[in-house]
Scaffold this active site. Sequence first.
Site, PDB file in Angstrom:
ATOM      1  N   ASP A  37     -10.023  -9.452   3.228  1.00 10.34           N
ATOM      2  CA  ASP A  37     -10.310 -10.727   2.569  1.00 10.34           C
ATOM      3  C   ASP A  37     -10.429 -11.791   3.666  1.00 10.34           C
ATOM      4  O   ASP A  37      -9.483 -12.522   3.945  1.00 10.34           O
ATOM      5  CB  ASP A  37      -9.171 -11.081   1.600  1.00 10.34           C
ATOM      6  CG  ASP A  37      -9.440 -12.350   0.801  1.00 10.34           C
ATOM      7  OD1 ASP A  37     -10.513 -12.944   0.978  1.00 10.34           O
ATOM      8  OD2 ASP A  37      -8.567 -12.739   0.008  1.00 10.34           O
ATOM      9  N   SER A  96      -8.329 -15.339   4.522  1.00  2.00           N
ATOM     10  CA  SER A  96      -6.992 -15.481   3.922  1.00  2.00           C
ATOM     11  C   SER A  96      -6.309 -14.130   3.742  1.00  2.00           C
ATOM     12  O   SER A  96      -5.612 -13.906   2.764  1.00  2.00           O
ATOM     13  CB  SER A  96      -7.081 -16.197   2.571  1.00  2.00           C
ATOM     14  OG  SER A  96      -7.845 -15.448   1.647  1.00  2.00           O
ATOM     15  N   HIS A 151       0.593   4.245  -2.646  1.00  2.00           N
ATOM     16  CA  HIS A 151       0.331   5.625  -2.243  1.00  2.00           C
ATOM     17  C   HIS A 151       1.446   6.564  -2.689  1.00  2.00           C
ATOM     18  O   HIS A 151       1.195   7.728  -3.001  1.00  2.00           O
ATOM     19  CB  HIS A 151       0.165   5.703  -0.720  1.00  2.00           C
ATOM     20  CG  HIS A 151      -1.188   5.274  -0.250  1.00  2.00           C
ATOM     21  ND1 HIS A 151      -1.809   5.796   0.864  1.00  2.00           N
ATOM     22  CD2 HIS A 151      -2.054   4.357  -0.746  1.00  2.00           C
ATOM     23  CE1 HIS A 151      -2.986   5.230   1.026  1.00  2.00           C
ATOM     24  NE2 HIS A 151      -3.153   4.336   0.073  1.00  2.00           N
ATOM     25  N   ASP A 152       2.664   6.070  -2.728  1.00  2.00           N
ATOM     26  CA  ASP A 152       3.774   6.892  -3.191  1.00  2.00           C
ATOM     27  C   ASP A 152       3.633   7.206  -4.680  1.00  2.00           C
ATOM     28  O   ASP A 152       3.727   8.358  -5.100  1.00  2.00           O
ATOM     29  CB  ASP A 152       5.104   6.184  -2.933  1.00  2.00           C
ATOM     30  CG  ASP A 152       6.290   6.997  -3.424  1.00  2.00           C
ATOM     31  OD1 ASP A 152       6.356   8.201  -3.104  1.00  2.00           O
ATOM     32  OD2 ASP A 152       7.141   6.451  -4.142  1.00  2.00           O
ATOM     33  N   PRO A 184      -6.926   7.562  -4.287  1.00  4.13           N
ATOM     34  CA  PRO A 184      -8.273   6.969  -4.384  1.00  4.13           C
ATOM     35  C   PRO A 184      -8.797   6.618  -2.985  1.00  4.13           C
ATOM     36  O   PRO A 184      -8.194   5.807  -2.290  1.00  4.13           O
ATOM     37  CB  PRO A 184      -8.047   5.711  -5.221  1.00  4.13           C
ATOM     38  CG  PRO A 184      -6.799   5.984  -6.000  1.00  4.13           C
ATOM     39  CD  PRO A 184      -5.939   6.805  -5.087  1.00  4.13           C
ATOM     40  N   ASN A 214      -2.841   8.649   4.709  1.00  5.77           N
ATOM     41  CA  ASN A 214      -1.581   7.966   5.028  1.00  5.77           C
ATOM     42  C   ASN A 214      -1.343   7.785   6.520  1.00  5.77           C
ATOM     43  O   ASN A 214      -0.320   7.218   6.928  1.00  5.77           O
ATOM     44  CB  ASN A 214      -0.400   8.727   4.414  1.00  5.77           C
ATOM     45  CG  ASN A 214      -0.384   8.618   2.897  1.00  5.77           C
ATOM     46  OD1 ASN A 214      -0.846   7.627   2.333  1.00  5.77           O
ATOM     47  ND2 ASN A 214       0.143   9.643   2.235  1.00  5.77           N
ATOM     48  N   ARG A 250       0.830  -1.206   0.000  1.00  7.48           N
ATOM     49  CA  ARG A 250       0.000   0.000   0.000  1.00  7.48           C
ATOM     50  C   ARG A 250       0.862   1.253   0.000  1.00  7.48           C
ATOM     51  O   ARG A 250       0.545   2.246  -0.667  1.00  7.48           O
ATOM     52  CB  ARG A 250      -0.913  -0.030   1.231  1.00  7.48           C
ATOM     53  CG  ARG A 250      -1.861   1.154   1.360  1.00  7.48           C
ATOM     54  CD  ARG A 250      -2.823   0.928   2.527  1.00  7.48           C
ATOM     55  NE  ARG A 250      -3.660   2.093   2.737  1.00  7.48           N
ATOM     56  CZ  ARG A 250      -3.738   2.762   3.890  1.00  7.48           C
ATOM     57  NH1 ARG A 250      -3.015   2.366   4.931  1.00  7.48           N
ATOM     58  NH2 ARG A 250      -4.530   3.802   4.012  1.00  7.48           N
ATOM     59  N   SER A 263       8.273  10.274  -2.124  1.00  7.95           N
ATOM     60  CA  SER A 263       7.819  11.480  -1.421  1.00  7.95           C
ATOM     61  C   SER A 263       6.940  11.135  -0.222  1.00  7.95           C
ATOM     62  O   SER A 263       6.825  11.926   0.717  1.00  7.95           O
ATOM     63  CB  SER A 263       7.070  12.420  -2.380  1.00  7.95           C
ATOM     64  OG  SER A 263       6.019  11.743  -3.046  1.00  7.95           O
ATOM     65  N   HIS A 312      -6.140  -5.963  -2.381  1.00  2.00           N
ATOM     66  CA  HIS A 312      -6.903  -6.048  -1.137  1.00  2.00           C
ATOM     67  C   HIS A 312      -7.111  -7.479  -0.685  1.00  2.00           C
ATOM     68  O   HIS A 312      -7.783  -7.722   0.321  1.00  2.00           O
ATOM     69  CB  HIS A 312      -8.258  -5.348  -1.290  1.00  2.00           C
ATOM     70  CG  HIS A 312      -8.172  -3.858  -1.308  1.00  2.00           C
ATOM     71  ND1 HIS A 312      -9.260  -3.031  -1.502  1.00  2.00           N
ATOM     72  CD2 HIS A 312      -7.101  -3.017  -1.154  1.00  2.00           C
ATOM     73  CE1 HIS A 312      -8.882  -1.772  -1.471  1.00  2.00           C
ATOM     74  NE2 HIS A 312      -7.569  -1.736  -1.264  1.00  2.00           N
ATOM     75  N   THR A 313      -6.544  -8.412  -1.408  1.00  3.73           N
ATOM     76  CA  THR A 313      -6.580  -9.799  -0.949  1.00  3.73           C
ATOM     77  C   THR A 313      -5.744  -9.987   0.307  1.00  3.73           C
ATOM     78  O   THR A 313      -5.886 -10.985   1.018  1.00  3.73           O
ATOM     79  CB  THR A 313      -6.079 -10.762  -2.047  1.00  3.73           C
ATOM     80  OG1 THR A 313      -6.234 -12.104  -1.590  1.00  3.73           O
ATOM     81  CG2 THR A 313      -4.615 -10.532  -2.375  1.00  3.73           C
TER      82      THR A 313
END
Length: 327
Positions: free
Chosen positions: A246, A249, A69-70, A165, A97, A65, A79, A195-196
């Site tokens: 998820d 798992s 995000h970077d 997002p 963040n 993540r 940054s 997102h798993t």
Amino acid sequence: MAIQKILTVLFLYLALAFLLVELTNAGGLQLGFYQRTCPGAELIVHQTLYRYISRDRTLAASLLRMHFHDCFIRGCDASVLISSTGNNQTEKDAIPNKTLRGFNVIDAVKSALEKKCPGVVSCADVLALVARGSVVMVGGPHWDVPTGRRDGRVSIANEALFNLPPPFANITVLKQQFAGVGLSVKDLAVLSGGHTIGIGHCTTISDRLYNFTGKGDTDPALDPRYAAQLKKKCKPGNSKTVVAMDPGSFKSFDEDYYTAVAKRRGLFQSDAALLDDAETRDYVTTQSRTHGLTFALDFAESMVKLGNIGVLTGEQGEIRKRCAFVN
């Protein structure tokens, strides 16, 4: 003589073309960029990272993540790692963040590299290599990571606040934001599969559970039985509890995320939004029905594209000595 002349001209054209390719590569990313300047750099990254992931597999999602995000803000220039000062609030302290974890892992990797090759390996490359290593270490696919990124010197909190997002985004917003950084609708569907692994905080889904339209209602796009399960864990006002993105798992990289989304059990509104567009819905349906037949390959390809967003190379930017501070 005529044939020899033609061959000579052809050879010169080929030599020129080869030189142009070399010059292009010299100013961009390359596989094995540190082969001469810091032999073993990628091995150092892997060994240092493994010490952390082997103790806490949940860090894999956080580090993936962080790279995402970077790259979405000013490109993949590290940054997101810069700490705020009295004069400037940086991306690290932007609301999206605030829940990032693993900065200590990045610092440990960078420190190990600095001991071996001072001032050579960028923090941006560390982020890219750590993201791949994290995914691989929890059962996900491997992909080539060309290196040679340079570190940016600018980090502004508001850019992260408005351009990352959000978990409550609808499909229109998601498509616009991904297109804004050069990623396709397919990339949106594929990278959402990240997102798993990982968790979400109850605060990010509170409105979805208890006040979706401002009338004390629940998001009708959410499976009622799943909503009931979430409400047991996430009471109104709960700011501490986390839930798996998820379930079953969330520490292993697999295709189960798409099965959950297809059943209307995506944790965030942004997950559920994948069912609101023909192309993203088709991808979700296909992966859920085929047990992720192409997901691993697709994810690897999309991660390469993500890692190429807005990179600084050559003489641009700098190589930070410490990732949290501009030189």
